[in-house]
Motif scaffolding. Structure first.
Motif, PDB file in Angstrom:
ATOM      1  N   SER A 120       0.852  -1.185   0.000  1.00  0.00           N
ATOM      2  CA  SER A 120       0.000   0.000   0.000  1.00  0.00           C
ATOM      3  C   SER A 120       0.886   1.232   0.000  1.00  0.00           C
ATOM      4  N   GLY A 121       0.966   1.895  -1.144  1.00  0.00           N
ATOM      5  CA  GLY A 121       1.866   3.038  -1.265  1.00  0.00           C
ATOM      6  C   GLY A 121       3.306   2.560  -1.121  1.00  0.00           C
ATOM      7  N   SER A 122       4.023   3.112  -0.159  1.00  0.00           N
ATOM      8  CA  SER A 122       5.412   2.716   0.082  1.00  0.00           C
ATOM      9  C   SER A 122       5.537   1.719   1.225  1.00  0.00           C
ATOM     10  N   THR A 123       4.395   1.207   1.705  1.00  0.00           N
ATOM     11  CA  THR A 123       4.402   0.254   2.819  1.00  0.00           C
ATOM     12  C   THR A 123       4.218  -1.167   2.306  1.00  0.00           C
ATOM     13  N   ILE A 124       5.064  -2.075   2.783  1.00  0.00           N
ATOM     14  CA  ILE A 124       4.938  -3.489   2.442  1.00  0.00           C
ATOM     15  C   ILE A 124       4.757  -4.277   3.737  1.00  0.00           C
ATOM     16  N   GLU A 125       3.775  -5.174   3.748  1.00  0.00           N
ATOM     17  CA  GLU A 125       3.481  -5.994   4.923  1.00  0.00           C
ATOM     18  C   GLU A 125       3.442  -7.455   4.495  1.00  0.00           C
ATOM     19  N   ILE A 126       4.126  -8.309   5.247  1.00  0.00           N
ATOM     20  CA  ILE A 126       4.248  -9.723   4.883  1.00  0.00           C
ATOM     21  C   ILE A 126       3.900 -10.581   6.094  1.00  0.00           C
ATOM     22  N   ILE A 127       2.951 -11.474   5.925  1.00  0.00           N
ATOM     23  CA  ILE A 127       2.605 -12.449   6.957  1.00  0.00           C
ATOM     24  C   ILE A 127       2.690 -13.818   6.307  1.00  0.00           C
ATOM     25  N   GLY A 128       3.466 -14.727   6.904  1.00  0.00           N
ATOM     26  CA  GLY A 128       3.635 -16.015   6.254  1.00  0.00           C
ATOM     27  C   GLY A 128       4.088 -17.114   7.186  1.00  0.00           C
ATOM     28  N   PHE A 129       4.267 -18.268   6.582  1.00  0.00           N
ATOM     29  CA  PHE A 129       4.684 -19.473   7.312  1.00  0.00           C
ATOM     30  C   PHE A 129       5.912 -20.053   6.634  1.00  0.00           C
ATOM     31  N   ILE A 151       5.673 -18.718  12.159  1.00  0.00           N
ATOM     32  CA  ILE A 151       4.835 -17.693  11.538  1.00  0.00           C
ATOM     33  C   ILE A 151       5.530 -16.350  11.761  1.00  0.00           C
ATOM     34  N   TYR A 152       5.668 -15.568  10.722  1.00  0.00           N
ATOM     35  CA  TYR A 152       6.342 -14.281  10.845  1.00  0.00           C
ATOM     36  C   TYR A 152       5.444 -13.166  10.316  1.00  0.00           C
ATOM     37  N   HIS A 153       5.671 -11.976  10.837  1.00  0.00           N
ATOM     38  CA  HIS A 153       4.903 -10.807  10.439  1.00  0.00           C
ATOM     39  C   HIS A 153       5.881  -9.640  10.318  1.00  0.00           C
ATOM     40  N   TYR A 154       6.023  -9.124   9.112  1.00  0.00           N
ATOM     41  CA  TYR A 154       6.928  -8.000   8.883  1.00  0.00           C
ATOM     42  C   TYR A 154       6.171  -6.852   8.234  1.00  0.00           C
ATOM     43  N   PRO A 207      12.131  -0.751   8.842  1.00  0.00           N
ATOM     44  CA  PRO A 207      11.264  -1.681   9.580  1.00  0.00           C
ATOM     45  C   PRO A 207      10.356  -0.961  10.578  1.00  0.00           C
ATOM     46  N   GLN A 208       9.097  -1.369  10.581  1.00  0.00           N
ATOM     47  CA  GLN A 208       8.130  -0.860  11.548  1.00  0.00           C
ATOM     48  C   GLN A 208       7.685  -1.952  12.512  1.00  0.00           C
TER      49      GLN A 208
END
Length: 205
Positions: free
Chosen positions: A96-105, A122-125, A152-153
């Motif tokens: 979304s715009g310049s923000t990237i969010e990743i949730i995975g296994f 499970i990770y959330h970045y 990183p946020q």
């Protein structure tokens, strides 16, 4: 004034070396790259658009959504106790715009604290994209794998253990590696923490 023969010979060799270097460079000037290319805004936008969405993988990071559909993947994230070593690795990526969010296994997470490989994580970045460069600039643009610099946020890792979950927030420098498959579509993203203070480097996802 008498000149030392050794000094005269040294100067002559130096001049000949400089002349030979100039001849070689002038002859190869068309193929010598004096600076590395920078990825265009269009390529970065394409990479982020390709990554946006759901991704499931079989061995060697080959994308294969037939192994696990999106609805089942969401159900597994909601109930991590259902995750098994046979579960395919998967990611949900939101741009979304310049923000990237990743949730995975992922099946393997190298723990920086214990220097061992743990299973089922499970990770959330979440981070803000601040720049991009080619992973192999000397071979670009023929090879257009990218590295995204991010601020990183959030980074949370939940290790699924026999006794429950262990939550950690490892330090991360904010560099994401982007790879594209044979169809030229960017479908792989990974985060690598470089070695520091005697600790080996490790991959988060």
């Amino acid at each position: 004034m008498h000149k030392n023969p050794r000094t005269t010979r040294s100067i002559s060799c130096l001049l000949l070396g400089c002349l030979a270097t100039l001849i070689i460079l002038s002859g190869c000037s068309r193929s010598v790259r004096w600076s590395h290319p920078t990825p265009s805004k269009e390529l970065i936008a394409q990479a982020l658009a390709d990554l946006h969405g759901y991704h499931a993988y079989r061995d060697y990071d080959v994308e294969d959504h037939s192994l696990l559909d999106e609805q089942e993947a969401r159900r597994l994230l909601a109930n991590p106790a259902l995750l098994r070593d046979t579960t395919p690795e998967f990611k949900f990526i939101t741009v979304s715009g310049s923000t990237i969010e990743i949730i995975g296994f992922t099946k393997f997470f190298c723990s920086p604290d214990t220097n061992r490989i743990d299973r089922r994580c499970i990770y959330h970045y979440k981070g803000e994209v601040t720049g991009a460069r080619y992973s192999l600039p000397h071979m670009a643009p023929n090879i257009d794998a990218l590295k995204l610099a991010t601020r990183p946020q959030l980074l949370e890792v939940r290790l699924i253990t026999p006794t429950g979950e262990q939550v950690s927030h490892p330090a991360f420098n904010g560099t994401l590696s982007l790879e594209n498959g044979q169809n030229r579509r960017y479908n792989q993203v990974s985060a690598f923490v470089p070695p520091s203070r005697g600790r080996p480097g490790y991959i988060i996802f």
